[in-house]
Design a protein around this motif. Structure first.
Motif, PDB file in Angstrom:
ATOM      1  N   UNK A 105      49.934  41.108  45.538  1.00  0.00           N
ATOM      2  CA  UNK A 105      49.388  39.779  45.226  1.00  0.00           C
ATOM      3  C   UNK A 105      48.190  39.505  46.130  1.00  0.00           C
ATOM      4  N   UNK A 106      47.434  38.454  45.791  1.00  0.00           N
ATOM      5  CA  UNK A 106      46.296  37.959  46.577  1.00  0.00           C
ATOM      6  C   UNK A 106      45.177  38.990  46.706  1.00  0.00           C
ATOM      7  N   UNK A 107      45.052  39.858  45.694  1.00  0.00           N
ATOM      8  CA  UNK A 107      43.934  40.792  45.693  1.00  0.00           C
ATOM      9  C   UNK A 107      42.616  40.057  45.592  1.00  0.00           C
ATOM     10  N   UNK A 108      41.646  40.462  46.406  1.00  0.00           N
ATOM     11  CA  UNK A 108      40.331  39.823  46.433  1.00  0.00           C
ATOM     12  C   UNK A 108      39.383  40.579  45.498  1.00  0.00           C
ATOM     13  N   UNK A 109      38.781  39.911  44.520  1.00  0.00           N
ATOM     14  CA  UNK A 109      37.836  40.589  43.623  1.00  0.00           C
ATOM     15  C   UNK A 109      36.734  41.290  44.397  1.00  0.00           C
ATOM     16  N   UNK A 110      36.315  42.462  43.865  1.00  0.00           N
ATOM     17  CA  UNK A 110      35.280  43.241  44.539  1.00  0.00           C
ATOM     18  C   UNK A 110      34.439  43.989  43.518  1.00  0.00           C
ATOM     19  N   UNK A 111      33.544  44.845  44.014  1.00  0.00           N
ATOM     20  CA  UNK A 111      32.570  45.529  43.150  1.00  0.00           C
ATOM     21  C   UNK A 111      33.080  46.869  42.626  1.00  0.00           C
ATOM     22  N   UNK A 112      34.337  47.214  42.879  1.00  0.00           N
ATOM     23  CA  UNK A 112      34.879  48.482  42.396  1.00  0.00           C
ATOM     24  C   UNK A 112      35.294  48.348  40.934  1.00  0.00           C
ATOM     25  N   UNK A 113      34.860  49.291  40.103  1.00  0.00           N
ATOM     26  CA  UNK A 113      35.174  49.226  38.669  1.00  0.00           C
ATOM     27  C   UNK A 113      36.609  49.670  38.408  1.00  0.00           C
ATOM     28  N   UNK A 114      37.249  49.020  37.457  1.00  0.00           N
ATOM     29  CA  UNK A 114      38.571  49.458  37.022  1.00  0.00           C
ATOM     30  C   UNK A 114      38.453  50.787  36.289  1.00  0.00           C
ATOM     31  N   UNK A 115      39.433  51.648  36.498  1.00  0.00           N
ATOM     32  CA  UNK A 115      39.479  52.946  35.832  1.00  0.00           C
ATOM     33  C   UNK A 115      40.475  52.906  34.672  1.00  0.00           C
ATOM     34  N   UNK A 116      40.318  53.841  33.755  1.00  0.00           N
ATOM     35  CA  UNK A 116      41.249  53.947  32.642  1.00  0.00           C
ATOM     36  C   UNK A 116      42.665  54.152  33.172  1.00  0.00           C
ATOM     37  N   UNK A 117      43.583  53.315  32.717  1.00  0.00           N
ATOM     38  CA  UNK A 117      44.965  53.407  33.147  1.00  0.00           C
ATOM     39  C   UNK A 117      45.331  52.480  34.287  1.00  0.00           C
ATOM     40  N   UNK A 118      44.328  51.808  34.892  1.00  0.00           N
ATOM     41  CA  UNK A 118      44.623  50.853  35.962  1.00  0.00           C
ATOM     42  C   UNK A 118      45.369  49.640  35.409  1.00  0.00           C
ATOM     43  N   UNK A 119      46.219  49.082  36.262  1.00  0.00           N
ATOM     44  CA  UNK A 119      46.871  47.806  35.959  1.00  0.00           C
ATOM     45  C   UNK A 119      46.346  46.761  36.933  1.00  0.00           C
ATOM     46  N   UNK A 120      46.160  45.546  36.454  1.00  0.00           N
ATOM     47  CA  UNK A 120      45.704  44.472  37.340  1.00  0.00           C
ATOM     48  C   UNK A 120      46.436  43.184  36.984  1.00  0.00           C
ATOM     49  N   UNK A 121      46.996  42.575  38.011  1.00  0.00           N
ATOM     50  CA  UNK A 121      47.522  41.223  37.842  1.00  0.00           C
ATOM     51  C   UNK A 121      46.396  40.242  38.111  1.00  0.00           C
TER      52      UNK A 121
END
Length: 284
Positions: A105-121
């Motif tokens: 929890x409490x992940x801080x948005x950043x400039x890293x791109x999501x990859x195929x298969x990533x999960x994000x709450x």
């Protein structure tokens, strides 16, 4: 299609975040009897859920969580006329929380791109006319692995079974015991360092809603209470480590996946109203 969406995202985010207007907080409360207050909570909850629905097509491989933050921020401020509650809350630097893969929890948005298969709450809290709506759900960037789908399914089941238990007279410990039993049945662990919370004209208040515990213990749920249930379920062990600005980011200590779902609730005379229910959800 993905390139088309990424181009649309670039267009939506090219000018950054719009300014947040000044607003005046109400006196803090997490239990309501006045219909005006209840309607205020309903509106805030609906707006929070609409942000999650709006973001769905933009969670694709190649998008950054910073871009998702900009899109959500501008939608909340410009389209909804609301305030993104996390922004500057005890130093939190962004308008939404984006917790990827092993981030609990409490992940801080950043400039890293999501990859195929990533999960994000993605965790959304809006303030509308002084009332708070708080909700989160899991998103997949591309096709998820079966074990990730299973973790998210069980986590959502933990939330739903607890919601269905909510009514006056039930104890908070009953909810936590049921959540933990369901997670453990599937060989998952429950994060104990964070909990659901009272919500209303304040971001966090009483009652504290632990996602583990002993049935028959804890605060008694009463009509008019407004609070969240938001279980965080780990594929591995329950232990947490912290990182990032001001140690905001909570990750699984063993590096394994984590999932979370959250709803804001209003306790009614004979049950519960889900203030942040989304269109695709069926609680019948």
């Amino acid at each position: 299609m993905s390139n088309e969406i990424l181009n649309q995202i670039k267009e939506l985010t090219k000018n950054g975040r719009v300014d947040v207007p000044k607003w005046t907080p109400k006196i803090a409360a997490t239990r309501f009897t006045d219909i005006a207050d209840i309607e205020g909570m309903r509106t805030a909850g609906r707006l929070a859920s609409e942000v999650l629905e709006m973001l769905l097509p933009y969670v694709v491989p190649g998008v950054t969580t910073d871009q998702l933050d900009i899109i959500a921020h501008n939608y909340i401020v410009s389209e909804q006329g609301a305030i993104p509650a996390p922004l500057n809350y005890h130093g939190f630097p962004n308008s939404i929380c984006t917790s990827v893969n092993d981030v609990i929890c409490h992940g801080i948005p950043n400039a890293k791109a999501l990859k195929k298969g990533d999960a994000v709450n993605i965790d959304i809290t809006v303030i509308k006319d002084g009332y708070y709506g708080d909700t989160s759900r899991m998103f997949f960037a591309g096709e998820p692995a079966p074990h990730l789908v299973r973790l998210c399914k069980v986590t959502q089941e933990c939330l739903y079974l607890a919601i269905k238990m909510v009514k006056p007279g039930v104890r908070i410990g009953d909810l936590g015991a049921a959540i933990a039993a369901h997670a453990h049945k599937h060989n998952y662990s429950v994060v104990e360092e964070y909990c659901g919370h009272g919500l209303g004209t304040t971001f966090h208040g009483e009652p504290q809603v632990a996602h583990y515990g002993t049935a028959g213990t804890g605060a008694v749920i009463e009509e008019g209470m407004t609070f969240t249930i938001e279980p965080m379920i780990n594929a591995g062990k329950k232990q947490v480590k912290h990182s990032g600005q001001d140690n905001w980011i909570a990750k699984t200590k063993d590096g394994r996946l984590s999932a979370q779902y959250e709803h804001s609730l209003l306790v009614t005379a004979d049950g519960v109203e889900i203030l942040t229910k989304r269109a695709e959800e069926d609680f019948s």
